[in-house]
Design a protein around this motif. Structure first.
Motif, PDB file in Angstrom:
ATOM      1  N   LEU A 251     -85.495  41.471 -36.253  1.00 21.10           N
ATOM      2  CA  LEU A 251     -84.428  42.439 -36.502  1.00 21.10           C
ATOM      3  C   LEU A 251     -83.485  41.911 -37.572  1.00 21.10           C
ATOM      4  N   PRO A 252     -82.881  42.769 -38.380  1.00 19.18           N
ATOM      5  CA  PRO A 252     -81.765  42.323 -39.219  1.00 19.18           C
ATOM      6  C   PRO A 252     -80.596  41.940 -38.295  1.00 19.18           C
ATOM      7  N   THR A 253     -79.886  40.896 -38.615  1.00 17.11           N
ATOM      8  CA  THR A 253     -78.811  40.452 -37.736  1.00 17.11           C
ATOM      9  C   THR A 253     -77.758  41.531 -37.533  1.00 17.11           C
ATOM     10  N   GLU A 254     -77.467  42.315 -38.594  1.00 13.84           N
ATOM     11  CA  GLU A 254     -76.420  43.327 -38.488  1.00 13.84           C
ATOM     12  C   GLU A 254     -76.827  44.489 -37.592  1.00 13.84           C
ATOM     13  N   ASN A 255     -78.146  44.664 -37.371  1.00  8.59           N
ATOM     14  CA  ASN A 255     -78.589  45.709 -36.444  1.00  8.59           C
ATOM     15  C   ASN A 255     -78.728  45.182 -35.025  1.00  8.59           C
ATOM     16  N   LEU A 256     -78.891  43.884 -34.899  1.00 10.56           N
ATOM     17  CA  LEU A 256     -78.878  43.287 -33.564  1.00 10.56           C
ATOM     18  C   LEU A 256     -77.491  43.418 -32.954  1.00 10.56           C
ATOM     19  N   ILE A 257     -76.462  43.065 -33.728  1.00  4.45           N
ATOM     20  CA  ILE A 257     -75.076  43.202 -33.255  1.00  4.45           C
ATOM     21  C   ILE A 257     -74.167  43.199 -34.474  1.00  4.45           C
ATOM     22  N   SER A 258     -73.133  44.015 -34.431  1.00  5.30           N
ATOM     23  CA  SER A 258     -72.221  44.107 -35.566  1.00  5.30           C
ATOM     24  C   SER A 258     -71.551  42.760 -35.843  1.00  5.30           C
ATOM     25  N   PRO A 259     -71.581  42.269 -37.085  1.00  4.97           N
ATOM     26  CA  PRO A 259     -70.898  41.009 -37.403  1.00  4.97           C
ATOM     27  C   PRO A 259     -69.416  41.041 -37.041  1.00  4.97           C
ATOM     28  N   GLN A 260     -68.786  42.223 -37.119  1.00  9.75           N
ATOM     29  CA  GLN A 260     -67.370  42.317 -36.763  1.00  9.75           C
ATOM     30  C   GLN A 260     -67.154  42.039 -35.284  1.00  9.75           C
ATOM     31  N   LEU A 261     -68.059  42.498 -34.436  1.00  8.04           N
ATOM     32  CA  LEU A 261     -67.925  42.225 -33.003  1.00  8.04           C
ATOM     33  C   LEU A 261     -68.053  40.735 -32.724  1.00  8.04           C
ATOM     34  N   VAL A 262     -68.946  40.070 -33.424  1.00  7.19           N
ATOM     35  CA  VAL A 262     -69.103  38.626 -33.248  1.00  7.19           C
ATOM     36  C   VAL A 262     -67.832  37.905 -33.676  1.00  7.19           C
TER      37      VAL A 262
ATOM     38  N   TRP B 109     -62.931  34.872 -32.398  1.00  7.75           N
ATOM     39  CA  TRP B 109     -61.500  34.677 -32.629  1.00  7.75           C
ATOM     40  C   TRP B 109     -60.710  34.732 -31.324  1.00  7.75           C
ATOM     41  N   GLU B 110     -61.069  35.670 -30.470  1.00  6.60           N
ATOM     42  CA  GLU B 110     -60.343  35.824 -29.214  1.00  6.60           C
ATOM     43  C   GLU B 110     -61.332  36.138 -28.082  1.00  6.60           C
ATOM     44  N   PRO B 111     -61.973  35.103 -27.530  1.00  5.07           N
ATOM     45  CA  PRO B 111     -62.938  35.332 -26.454  1.00  5.07           C
ATOM     46  C   PRO B 111     -62.230  35.730 -25.162  1.00  5.07           C
ATOM     47  N   PRO B 112     -62.973  36.262 -24.178  1.00  4.01           N
ATOM     48  CA  PRO B 112     -62.355  36.609 -22.900  1.00  4.01           C
ATOM     49  C   PRO B 112     -61.750  35.378 -22.235  1.00  4.01           C
ATOM     50  N   ALA B 113     -60.760  35.601 -21.393  1.00  3.26           N
ATOM     51  CA  ALA B 113     -60.114  34.483 -20.697  1.00  3.26           C
ATOM     52  C   ALA B 113     -61.133  33.691 -19.884  1.00  3.26           C
ATOM     53  N   GLU B 114     -62.015  34.400 -19.218  1.00  6.60           N
ATOM     54  CA  GLU B 114     -63.099  33.752 -18.488  1.00  6.60           C
ATOM     55  C   GLU B 114     -64.400  34.091 -19.200  1.00  6.60           C
ATOM     56  N   ILE B 115     -65.019  33.076 -19.778  1.00  4.75           N
ATOM     57  CA  ILE B 115     -66.198  33.330 -20.602  1.00  4.75           C
ATOM     58  C   ILE B 115     -67.439  33.350 -19.722  1.00  4.75           C
ATOM     59  N   THR B 116     -67.869  34.556 -19.393  1.00  2.00           N
ATOM     60  CA  THR B 116     -69.096  34.765 -18.634  1.00  2.00           C
ATOM     61  C   THR B 116     -69.933  35.821 -19.351  1.00  2.00           C
ATOM     62  N   THR B 117     -71.189  35.904 -18.951  1.00  2.00           N
ATOM     63  CA  THR B 117     -72.056  36.935 -19.533  1.00  2.00           C
ATOM     64  C   THR B 117     -71.482  38.322 -19.303  1.00  2.00           C
ATOM     65  N   GLU B 118     -70.976  38.550 -18.076  1.00  2.00           N
ATOM     66  CA  GLU B 118     -70.419  39.864 -17.740  1.00  2.00           C
ATOM     67  C   GLU B 118     -69.191  40.178 -18.577  1.00  2.00           C
ATOM     68  N   ALA B 119     -68.309  39.177 -18.752  1.00  2.00           N
ATOM     69  CA  ALA B 119     -67.076  39.402 -19.517  1.00  2.00           C
ATOM     70  C   ALA B 119     -67.391  39.656 -20.992  1.00  2.00           C
ATOM     71  N   VAL B 120     -68.304  38.872 -21.547  1.00  2.00           N
ATOM     72  CA  VAL B 120     -68.686  39.068 -22.943  1.00  2.00           C
ATOM     73  C   VAL B 120     -69.350  40.430 -23.124  1.00  2.00           C
ATOM     74  N   GLY B 121     -70.220  40.794 -22.182  1.00  2.00           N
ATOM     75  CA  GLY B 121     -70.878  42.096 -22.255  1.00  2.00           C
ATOM     76  C   GLY B 121     -69.883  43.235 -22.192  1.00  2.00           C
ATOM     77  N   ALA B 122     -68.857  43.086 -21.350  1.00  2.00           N
ATOM     78  CA  ALA B 122     -67.846  44.139 -21.225  1.00  2.00           C
ATOM     79  C   ALA B 122     -67.080  44.315 -22.531  1.00  2.00           C
ATOM     80  N   VAL B 123     -66.738  43.204 -23.182  1.00  2.00           N
ATOM     81  CA  VAL B 123     -66.025  43.286 -24.458  1.00  2.00           C
ATOM     82  C   VAL B 123     -66.903  43.964 -25.511  1.00  2.00           C
ATOM     83  N   LEU B 124     -68.166  43.588 -25.557  1.00  2.00           N
ATOM     84  CA  LEU B 124     -69.069  44.178 -26.544  1.00  2.00           C
ATOM     85  C   LEU B 124     -69.214  45.687 -26.325  1.00  2.00           C
ATOM     86  N   ARG B 125     -69.374  46.094 -25.060  1.00  2.00           N
ATOM     87  CA  ARG B 125     -69.507  47.534 -24.776  1.00  2.00           C
ATOM     88  C   ARG B 125     -68.241  48.283 -25.156  1.00  2.00           C
TER      89      ARG B 125
END
Length: 423
Positions: free
Chosen positions: A366-377, A382-398
């Motif tokens: 896949l092109p990286t930009e179609n896998l996930i938006s570079p802006q979201l990364v 820059w400001e990750p969730p307070a508790e870094i878990t798969t669920e928390a990261v997934g929630a931010v991405l959604r």
């Protein structure tokens, strides 16, 4: 200068001759299978078109032509439609108040578009809204094809060449020349076949469900986000030194934009960016001085001389507190090049996150930009969730617009990359 000795015949007798690279034969040109249809521009012709489309079968191939380089608006000036059992139709949307009857004839069937985000907004302006769609360009990206333009896909899948010589034409021209109409009709001639071939490749690659999520997200497309300070996109704006010069750029740009919108012409035809900068960096003392400037020699800019001078006066009269800042105000994190100085920990997170995304993209072709938006990364780093878990990261991405398939692929690896650098 020493002249090298000439080489004699016996010295070259055994030398290998250079073999020219074989030139690939040009693919045969795509041709219309049916006679060019007349342009639909009367209520009677539209009714007939609607009846014929409704009687057709399967998905509906659509395209629209605008006049972006000539008009201020992004309205459609020609809409091309093709459906099995119905043939091709060329509709002039400027001849009708709306095309809702056409939307009714589509009856919720799947649309096939190429680069849907370019056409969805102008189609919505005339009352056409998809309920399901297939974007051949986006599908090509998911397949990681090297080139995803319509002509490239037609050649890749069908072995035919598609001319694009009228892509930048002024489609607001009336009447439209016949060669332009042929070009426009060809844009939908094989979209249905193309869709089926690409769809088969998506299924073979295990990416059909990913594509379905992407296509569904397109149904909610509302156009690109509005820029807060669009005047900062003036080409060469770095030449405007200081806040006062930037204020002049802003005032002149806004005056130009109002004129361009009122005349429905592209802003650069009213006053080029280079002229905005010249007025901002060397503001004239009066209207006479302005008219004597080199940039006012052409009749187009000169006819609005009083508007340009009024804009200059407004910019010069602004209080210091109202002058624009020298840096563009942006939402979200600063440009990554500044991270190492501003926030080294975040810069480290971003580096690790990018490595993770690149590895996943390569794994899934896949092109990286179609896998996930570079802006979201960038936002996450820059400001990750307070508790870094798969669920928390997934929630931010959604929350920021990532699709389910993207979250499923990247949430856990990104959480691990962020956690590794959070201490």
């Amino acid at each position: 200068m020493t002249t090298p000795p000439e080489t004699g015949p016996d010295e070259t007798a055994g030398a290998a001759e250079e073999t020219p690279e074989p030139v690939a034969p040009e693919a045969p040109r795509l041709q219309l299978r049916d006679p060019l249809p007349p342009v639909v521009d009367t209520p009677e012709a539209l009714q007939d078109t609607c009846e014929r489309i409704a009687a057709g079968t399967g998905p509906i191939a659509l395209d629209a032509e605008r006049a972006s380089g000539y008009r201020y608006s992004q309205r459609a000036y020609l809409i091309q439609i093709r459906r099995e059992g119905s043939g091709t139709h060329l509709v002039d949307p400027t001849a009708f108040d709306s095309l809702v009857p056409l939307d009714t004839a589509f009856d919720g069937n799947e649309w096939i578009l190429h680069a849907a985000t370019q056409d969805l907004m102008c189609l919505a302006e005339v009352g056409l809204y998809p309920e399901a769609l297939f974007d051949t360009e986006l599908a090509g990206r998911l397949l990681n094809l090297p080139r995803v333009g319509l002509a490239a896909l037609v050649e890749h899948y069908l072995g035919l060449s598609l001319a694009k010589e009228f892509s930048a034409a002024d489609w607001s021209t009336r009447p439209l020349p016949e060669p332009w109409l042929v070009y426009a009709a060809l844009d939908v001639e094989v979209l249905i076949e193309l869709r089926d071939l690409i769809d088969a490749d998506l299924r073979a690659a295990g990416k059909r469900e990913w594509a379905a999520e992407e296509f569904e997200a397109l149904l909610l497309f509302q156009g690109p986000p509005e820029r807060k300070e669009p005047w900062r996109r003036v080409s060469g704006i770095h030449k405007a030194r200081g806040r006062r010069a930037l204020a002049l750029v802003r005032e002149i740009w806004e005056a130009r934009d109002r004129i361009a919108e009122a005349r429905d012409t592209t802003p650069g035809r009213v006053l080029p960016d280079s002229s905005i900068l010249e007025l901002a960096t060397s503001p004239p003392q009066d209207v006479t001085a302005l008219k004597n400037m080199r940039i006012m020699r052409n009749r187009g800019p000169r006819r609005f001389a009083s508007e340009w001078f009024d804009a200059v006066e407004r910019g010069l009269a602004l209080a210091e507190i109202k002058l624009p800042t020298t840096n563009q105000r942006v939402d979200g994190p600063p440009p990554p090049r500044a991270w190492a100085d501003k926030n080294p920990v975040a810069a480290d997170r971003l580096g690790r996150s990018r490595e993770v995304v690149t590895a996943i993209a390569e794994e899934h072709d896949l092109p990286t930009e179609n896998l996930i938006s570079p802006q979201l990364v960038r936002n996450l780093a820059w400001e990750p969730p307070a508790e870094i878990t798969t669920e928390a990261v997934g929630a931010v991405l959604r929350e920021q617009g990532a699709r389910g398939w993207q979250v499923g692929l990247v949430a856990a690896p990104l959480a691990e990359a962020l956690a590794d650098t959070s201490s």
